[in-house]
Design a protein around this motif. Sequence first.
Motif, PDB file in Angstrom:
ATOM      1  N   LEU A  76      47.697  28.680  19.112  1.00  0.00           N
ATOM      2  CA  LEU A  76      47.047  28.935  17.770  1.00  0.00           C
ATOM      3  C   LEU A  76      45.521  29.785  17.850  1.00  0.00           C
ATOM      4  O   LEU A  76      44.753  29.238  18.883  1.00  0.00           O
ATOM      5  CB  LEU A  76      46.996  27.871  16.913  1.00  0.00           C
ATOM      6  CG  LEU A  76      48.535  27.318  16.372  1.00  0.00           C
ATOM      7  CD1 LEU A  76      48.161  26.027  15.866  1.00  0.00           C
ATOM      8  CD2 LEU A  76      49.513  28.449  15.912  1.00  0.00           C
ATOM      9  N   SER A  77      45.167  30.498  17.032  1.00  0.00           N
ATOM     10  CA  SER A  77      43.779  30.879  16.992  1.00  0.00           C
ATOM     11  C   SER A  77      43.291  31.128  15.588  1.00  0.00           C
ATOM     12  O   SER A  77      44.247  31.541  14.935  1.00  0.00           O
ATOM     13  CB  SER A  77      43.633  32.340  17.968  1.00  0.00           C
ATOM     14  OG  SER A  77      44.312  33.359  17.374  1.00  0.00           O
ATOM     15  N   VAL A  78      41.973  31.111  15.538  1.00  0.00           N
ATOM     16  CA  VAL A  78      41.406  31.594  14.143  1.00  0.00           C
ATOM     17  C   VAL A  78      40.302  32.563  14.522  1.00  0.00           C
ATOM     18  O   VAL A  78      39.317  32.317  15.200  1.00  0.00           O
ATOM     19  CB  VAL A  78      40.945  30.302  13.643  1.00  0.00           C
ATOM     20  CG1 VAL A  78      40.069  30.759  12.222  1.00  0.00           C
ATOM     21  CG2 VAL A  78      42.084  29.150  12.919  1.00  0.00           C
ATOM     22  N   ASP A  79      40.358  33.473  13.962  1.00  0.00           N
ATOM     23  CA  ASP A  79      39.428  34.771  14.164  1.00  0.00           C
ATOM     24  C   ASP A  79      39.341  34.822  15.620  1.00  0.00           C
ATOM     25  O   ASP A  79      38.317  35.304  15.988  1.00  0.00           O
ATOM     26  CB  ASP A  79      38.051  34.341  13.614  1.00  0.00           C
ATOM     27  CG  ASP A  79      37.944  34.417  12.102  1.00  0.00           C
ATOM     28  OD1 ASP A  79      38.778  34.915  11.542  1.00  0.00           O
ATOM     29  OD2 ASP A  79      37.061  33.858  11.453  1.00  0.00           O
ATOM     30  N   SER A 133      46.416  32.607  13.471  1.00  0.00           N
ATOM     31  CA  SER A 133      47.101  33.434  13.948  1.00  0.00           C
ATOM     32  C   SER A 133      48.131  32.752  15.214  1.00  0.00           C
ATOM     33  O   SER A 133      47.449  31.759  15.885  1.00  0.00           O
ATOM     34  CB  SER A 133      46.533  34.706  14.808  1.00  0.00           C
ATOM     35  OG  SER A 133      46.009  35.673  13.753  1.00  0.00           O
ATOM     36  N   SER A 134      49.186  33.323  15.390  1.00  0.00           N
ATOM     37  CA  SER A 134      50.016  32.714  16.745  1.00  0.00           C
ATOM     38  C   SER A 134      50.260  33.748  17.649  1.00  0.00           C
ATOM     39  O   SER A 134      51.038  34.744  17.150  1.00  0.00           O
ATOM     40  CB  SER A 134      51.363  31.846  16.258  1.00  0.00           C
ATOM     41  OG  SER A 134      51.906  31.618  17.162  1.00  0.00           O
ATOM     42  N   VAL A 138      46.907  26.501   5.591  1.00  0.00           N
ATOM     43  CA  VAL A 138      48.260  26.494   5.154  1.00  0.00           C
ATOM     44  C   VAL A 138      49.191  27.625   5.994  1.00  0.00           C
ATOM     45  O   VAL A 138      48.688  28.403   6.269  1.00  0.00           O
ATOM     46  CB  VAL A 138      48.181  27.046   3.480  1.00  0.00           C
ATOM     47  CG1 VAL A 138      49.622  27.206   3.040  1.00  0.00           C
ATOM     48  CG2 VAL A 138      47.418  26.350   2.764  1.00  0.00           C
ATOM     49  N   VAL A 139      50.109  26.837   6.609  1.00  0.00           N
ATOM     50  CA  VAL A 139      50.853  27.626   7.376  1.00  0.00           C
ATOM     51  C   VAL A 139      52.495  27.457   7.439  1.00  0.00           C
ATOM     52  O   VAL A 139      52.758  26.418   6.720  1.00  0.00           O
ATOM     53  CB  VAL A 139      50.648  27.339   8.736  1.00  0.00           C
ATOM     54  CG1 VAL A 139      49.294  27.660   9.210  1.00  0.00           C
ATOM     55  CG2 VAL A 139      50.776  25.792   9.238  1.00  0.00           C
ATOM     56  N   PRO A 140      53.457  28.317   7.759  1.00  0.00           N
ATOM     57  CA  PRO A 140      54.568  28.040   7.626  1.00  0.00           C
ATOM     58  C   PRO A 140      55.149  26.786   8.198  1.00  0.00           C
ATOM     59  O   PRO A 140      54.605  26.283   8.958  1.00  0.00           O
ATOM     60  CB  PRO A 140      55.161  29.272   8.437  1.00  0.00           C
ATOM     61  CG  PRO A 140      54.352  30.277   8.391  1.00  0.00           C
ATOM     62  CD  PRO A 140      53.082  29.406   8.564  1.00  0.00           C
ATOM     63  N   LEU A 141      56.160  26.076   7.441  1.00  0.00           N
ATOM     64  CA  LEU A 141      56.627  24.694   8.013  1.00  0.00           C
ATOM     65  C   LEU A 141      57.529  25.006   9.268  1.00  0.00           C
ATOM     66  O   LEU A 141      57.992  26.154   9.378  1.00  0.00           O
ATOM     67  CB  LEU A 141      57.555  23.925   6.870  1.00  0.00           C
ATOM     68  CG  LEU A 141      56.852  23.790   5.642  1.00  0.00           C
ATOM     69  CD1 LEU A 141      57.772  23.163   4.616  1.00  0.00           C
ATOM     70  CD2 LEU A 141      55.517  22.705   5.792  1.00  0.00           C
ATOM     71  N   SER A 185      50.118  37.158  12.325  1.00  0.00           N
ATOM     72  CA  SER A 185      49.175  36.260  11.423  1.00  0.00           C
ATOM     73  C   SER A 185      50.061  35.116  11.005  1.00  0.00           C
ATOM     74  O   SER A 185      51.200  35.289  10.709  1.00  0.00           O
ATOM     75  CB  SER A 185      48.733  37.248  10.189  1.00  0.00           C
ATOM     76  OG  SER A 185      48.310  36.425   9.446  1.00  0.00           O
ATOM     77  N   LEU A 186      49.685  34.012  10.837  1.00  0.00           N
ATOM     78  CA  LEU A 186      50.368  32.794  10.465  1.00  0.00           C
ATOM     79  C   LEU A 186      50.173  32.232   9.068  1.00  0.00           C
ATOM     80  O   LEU A 186      50.812  31.607   8.509  1.00  0.00           O
ATOM     81  CB  LEU A 186      50.269  32.032  11.640  1.00  0.00           C
ATOM     82  CG  LEU A 186      51.207  30.634  11.718  1.00  0.00           C
ATOM     83  CD1 LEU A 186      52.771  31.284  11.964  1.00  0.00           C
ATOM     84  CD2 LEU A 186      50.804  29.649  12.805  1.00  0.00           C
TER      85      LEU A 186
END
Length: 290
Positions: free
Chosen positions: A272-275, A238-239, A262-265, A243-244
């Motif tokens: 940024l964060s994960v969980d 997430s940004s 895998v994220v948008p170019l 959700s990213l």
Amino acid sequence: MHDNPQASSGLVFALPDHRLIALTGRDAATFAQAQFMNDVAQLEPGQWHWSGWLTPKGRVIALFALLKLSDEAIWLLLPDADPAALASGLKRFVFRSKVAIEVRADLHVSGAFTDPTLARGPDLAGSDAESGIELDMGAEAGPRAVRIWNGPVAPEDPAVARWQAFDLEHGLPRLPASQAEHWTPQQLSLERLGAFSVKKGCYPGQEIVARTHFLGQAKRGLALLEGDEMLVAGSDVSSESASLGKVIATAGADGRHLALAVVPLGHDSQRLSVDGNAVRELPVRGGLAR
């Protein structure tokens, strides 16, 4: 029995997650050319490159190093995929081709963070399992060598975690089963590794891969992330509150927690964060293409 003097010195360690499939017979190279996403015809005997097998919709089933011993002997070095399941899937497409597909459980794979003895770049050293086959797996961060042979198994070592982290740092996704058949080669940024062809003839998923390439439709790619907590494949990236993307591969070594996502170019790499845990984006290193 063979002696392995390097193993006793602690330089060489087992890569138990790496397994071998052998394609042998008159049509081995032709079969590989028709099924896999890289151009086997461009390889000389005694060379290797990254490749993979795709679904008809262009999603990666498995990534592997393809070793061309000769036109009648192709080996697939699988870093993650179940070799029995992959061999079974490939056999469905043999039809009248003169090719045998076999899991080589007798062959052992070991690694070392040292310069290869003989092999360099895409060239293989050695020609059979008896004497051993060596690959240069080094890259920007330093040297690495892989050996495949039918001698004694090298000892297990915590260095295998460092090996996996090295792969991620250089953009080689180590895909768990949960991430198979979800991502296209472009979404996994496999052009960095020279792992697929958009110019050779048909193979499963080729139309999707070529259309994405020539129409410039790739909208997502890999990002290398580092966190202070263990990262888990399948987690959301997430940004701020949006959700990213998804974490698709993880590794931990030397107190570091790494992931490929895998994220948008062109995404915003800040906050940024994960969980819910903050992560930092790092540059993906180069030099692992073959």
